[in-house]
Motif scaffolding. Structure first.
Motif, short mmCIF file in Angstrom:
data_model
loop_
_atom_site.label_atom_id
_atom_site.label_comp_id
_atom_site.label_asym_id
_atom_site.label_seq_id
_atom_site.Cartn_x
_atom_site.Cartn_y
_atom_site.Cartn_z
N ALA A 83 -5.45 -8.25 31.62
CA ALA A 83 -4.81 -8.93 30.36
C ALA A 83 -3.39 -7.56 30.12
N ALA A 84 -4.34 -6.66 30.71
CA ALA A 84 -3.12 -5.40 30.53
C ALA A 84 -1.66 -5.83 31.43
N GLY A 85 -2.58 -5.11 32.85
CA GLY A 85 -1.41 -5.21 34.25
C GLY A 85 -1.97 -6.90 34.25
N MET A 86 -1.52 -8.04 34.03
CA MET A 86 -1.55 -9.13 34.67
C MET A 86 -1.30 -9.14 36.09
N THR A 87 -2.66 -9.02 36.68
CA THR A 87 -3.20 -9.12 38.41
C THR A 87 -4.03 -8.84 38.02
N LEU A 88 -5.14 -9.17 38.99
CA LEU A 88 -6.60 -9.19 39.44
C LEU A 88 -6.81 -8.27 40.37
N TYR A 89 -7.63 -7.51 40.02
CA TYR A 89 -7.84 -6.66 41.15
C TYR A 89 -9.05 -6.64 41.66
N TRP A 90 -9.56 -7.43 42.39
CA TRP A 90 -10.78 -7.89 43.04
C TRP A 90 -11.76 -6.63 42.72
N PRO A 91 -11.55 -5.57 43.74
CA PRO A 91 -12.95 -4.86 43.43
C PRO A 91 -13.25 -4.33 42.24
N PHE A 92 -12.22 -4.85 41.23
CA PHE A 92 -12.51 -3.83 39.99
C PHE A 92 -13.31 -5.79 39.22
N LEU A 93 -12.75 -6.50 39.34
CA LEU A 93 -13.44 -7.21 38.69
C LEU A 93 -14.94 -7.91 39.14
N LEU A 94 -15.24 -8.36 40.63
CA LEU A 94 -16.38 -7.71 41.05
C LEU A 94 -17.44 -6.41 40.72
N THR A 95 -17.09 -5.46 39.64
CA THR A 95 -17.57 -4.75 39.78
C THR A 95 -18.41 -5.36 38.28
N LEU A 119 0.92 -7.87 26.10
CA LEU A 119 2.02 -7.01 25.55
C LEU A 119 2.75 -5.60 25.61
N SER A 120 1.14 -4.77 26.07
CA SER A 120 1.42 -3.48 24.70
C SER A 120 1.63 -2.84 27.05
N GLY A 121 0.86 -3.35 28.04
CA GLY A 121 1.21 -2.99 29.09
C GLY A 121 -0.70 -2.05 29.20
N SER A 122 -0.79 -1.45 28.12
CA SER A 122 -2.75 -0.66 27.89
C SER A 122 -3.80 -1.75 27.47
N ILE A 123 -4.38 -0.98 27.52
CA ILE A 123 -5.93 -2.02 27.81
C ILE A 123 -6.18 -0.98 25.68
N MET A 124 -5.67 -1.97 25.32
CA MET A 124 -5.99 -2.22 23.50
C MET A 124 -7.45 -1.95 22.98
N VAL A 125 -8.24 -2.75 24.01
CA VAL A 125 -9.21 -3.74 23.81
C VAL A 125 -10.58 -2.36 23.32
N ALA A 126 -9.77 -1.47 24.85
CA ALA A 126 -10.47 -0.45 25.07
C ALA A 126 -10.94 0.48 24.18
N ALA A 127 -9.86 0.75 23.41
CA ALA A 127 -9.55 1.75 22.11
C ALA A 127 -10.86 1.73 20.83
N ILE A 128 -11.28 -0.02 21.30
CA ILE A 128 -11.84 -0.96 19.51
C ILE A 128 -13.17 -0.46 20.36
N TYR A 129 -13.38 -0.65 21.08
CA TYR A 129 -14.78 -1.48 21.62
C TYR A 129 -16.26 -0.02 21.38
N PRO A 130 -17.01 -0.50 20.57
CA PRO A 130 -17.74 0.46 20.41
C PRO A 130 -18.61 1.37 21.14
N PRO A 131 -19.25 0.47 22.47
CA PRO A 131 -19.97 1.34 23.24
C PRO A 131 -19.08 1.77 23.82
N ALA A 132 -18.12 0.90 24.57
CA ALA A 132 -16.62 2.37 25.25
C ALA A 132 -16.53 3.30 24.86
N ILE A 133 -17.26 3.05 23.28
CA ILE A 133 -16.05 4.45 22.41
C ILE A 133 -17.50 5.37 22.40
#
Lengths: 212, 337
Positions: B103-115, B181-195
């Motif tokens: 969503a942030a980059g509006m691109t599909l980067y398959w090597p990452f999505l496959l992980t 909208l912002s071009g940065s991964i906002m969900v990462a900032a509020i997702y507790p396990p990632a935090i």
């Protein structure tokens, strides 16, 4: 009556949407962006040249920092990053929180390449040592000891992992360093520089466009 | 009273789950420590570091020397956290990271999505198993809710407010919208396990917690004073994504109405306030097996089915069912007589 219930429903949905953005707003409030970039703040080697693309590709997992042998990769953990510059490139509310940076005046990159290999996304991609483009060293010739004839030094030339292409002496036996085209901006010269005011620093190569 | 129940592994799955949660949490503490040790080794710094750091070095050396020849490289085998990690060359990422990055980059980067493929497939089969069995934030939230329950036993008031569960899907959608909208991964900032993953790393290897920990502390207080397990139930964007992915999970808990005695302990123990007693598991169930562990008659079991059973009515060992079917009992008695 029907209009009133419709209005109430619209108000409810709006309140729900606003309420759902609150957590994101809370984080932006806790970690405001810095007004302008700090001197010597670089992205790790192999980073996407466009910093907006880098920020949107980096998921903030911290893997690059966790494999870094000199532990030079730091993270924007208490601030929202250096979003001030460029301005137009970044979208609204853009935050760089948890993205990595290197401050070579504290600890410089040794160009080992582990971070590029471990990065799961396209943010850092494996790059040959000579093709890395983090920045380019700049020397203040009004402060550097040999340039102002305050003695011999040559620490930066000695430490440089890329050899004479990157940094060399002006003339033989005159220890005045000159940066060449081979400099990739790893910053080891900045870390080693004995001068307290660090008359050598790295100018980061950041573009806001997709060229380069 | 049944004389002696036979051993069944599913009754002990909840203990296994706590073991798994503790192991993941311990890993998130151990990996940054090992990293710091690795940096000392790589720099040949033993003679230069402070006495306390020497102690740390010695402990780490004692722990790792049986397993590794060269700590500087061998310990790279396992790196990262539950947000994205590297296990002996196998790269795994949270599905939310993949979705958020796309969503942030509006691109599909398959090597990452496959992980994120393996976690997605596992979620499709086992539902929100990440939330219940792996999530390091869930570990702390669950301890927090247990603490709240104990304090309630001695008479203190803790928050029990209820909200709409669907709010978290809106939080997910809004987060992805803000990422676009912002071009940065906002969900990462509020997702507790990632935090939790990255903040433990910051605390151990980078000289202190970042602001993510402030956010996490706020969610703990929210859970304690406003709504028990409120963040996971009502707000977590990752929980929302896992719920959607696990909607038609194959492995789900089911109530066997023949052995249910309507004691409702399952409803009381469910961290997500689901309704196992009325066969209401739904997509929110994390397959945590707490209800299975507490069921006195072993009426709850794991089964392979794509959807929940329709409500089966009162349990056959319960009072209500027996009152309604008294004549059947009488018939049986008469037949026996």
């Amino acid at each position: 009556m029907r209009r009133r219930s419709l209005l109430r429903r619209i108000a409810g949905v709006t309140a729900l949407l606003i309420g759902s953005t609150l957590p994101y707003g809370f984080i932006s409030l806790l970690a405001p962006n810095q007004a302008w970039p700090r001197r010597n703040h670089l992205r790790p080697p192999g980073a996407l040249p466009n910093d907006d693309a880098f920020v949107s590709a980096c998921i903030g997992c911290g893997l690059c920092g966790e494999v870094c042998p000199p532990r030079c990769i730091k993270f924007h953990s208490r601030d929202g990053g250096e979003g001030g510059e460029g301005g137009e490139g970044g979208g609204m509310g853009r935050t760089e929180i948890n993205t990595p940076y290197i401050d070579p005046s504290v600890r410089a990159c040794s160009l080992c390449g582990k971070c590029m290999e471990v990065c799961p996304t396209a943010a850092l991609s494996p790059t040959l040592r000579k093709k890395v483009a983090m920045g380019i060293a700049q020397i203040d010739r009004t402060a550097c000891y040999p340039w102002v004839d305050r003695g011999v030094c040559g620490a930066c030339v000695t430490i440089c992992p890329l050899g004479a292409d990157a940094i060399s002496f002006d003339f033989a036996n005159i220890y005045r360093p000159v940066v060449g085209k081979g400099c990739v901006g790893c910053g080891l010269c900045v870390e080693i520089c004995p001068h307290p005011s660090k008359p050598i620093w790295i100018l980061p190569i950041l573009t806001q466009t997709d060229e380069a | 009273m049944t004389p002696q129940r036979s051993f069944s592994i599913s009754r002990h799955l909840n203990k296994l789950r706590w073991l798994s949660l503790s192991l993941v949490f311990a890993m998130l503490i151990a990996l940054p420590c090992l990293h710091v040790y690795q940096t000392y080794v790589a720099a040949h710094a033993y003679d230069l570091i402070a006495p306390s750091e020497k102690q740390f070095y010695d402990v780490m050396e004692a722990l790792t020397s049986p397993l590794t020849n060269d700590p500087a490289t061998d310990l790279d085998a396992v790196k990262g956290n539950t947000w994205s990690g590297n296990f002996w060359g196998l790269k795994l990422s949270d599905p939310l990271a993949a979705v958020g990055q796309a969503a942030a980059g509006m691109t599909l980067y398959w090597p990452f999505l496959l992980t994120a493929l393996i976690p997605i497939v596992v979620t499709a089969f086992f539902g929100r198993i990440f939330c219940g069995w792996i999530c390091p934030a869930n570990f702390l939230y669950e301890l927090n809710s247990n603490l709240a329950a104990w304090l309630q036993l001695i008479g203190l008031k803790t928050g029990m407010r209820r909200f709409d569960r669907r709010i978290k899907y809106v939080v997910l959608a809004v987060g992805l919208g803000l990422s676009i909208l912002s071009g940065s991964i906002m969900v990462a900032a509020i997702y507790p396990p990632a935090i939790i993953g990255r903040e433990l790393y910051y605390a151990i290897a980078q000289g202190g917690f970042g602001v993510g920990m402030v956010f996490f502390a706020a969610t703990l207080l929210f859970d304690f004073f406003v709504s028990r397990r409120g963040f996971c139930r009502y707000l977590c964007p990752g929980g929302a994504l896992y719920s959607l992915l696990g909607r038609y999970r194959l492995v789900r808990i089911q109530r066997q109405v023949q052995t249910c005695n309507d004691c409702q302990k399952c409803n009381a123990v469910c961290e997500f306030e689901l309704d196992p007693w009325h066969d209401g598991f739904g997509q929110e169930c994390t397959n945590c097996a707490a209800c299975i562990a507490i069921c006195p008659t072993d009426a709850l079991t794991f089964n392979l089915r794509l959807v929940d059973l329709a409500p089966q009515g009162p349990g056959h060992l319960g009072r209500q069912y027996r009152r309604e079917h008294e004549h059947l009992d009488r018939d049986v008695d008469e037949a026996a007589a």
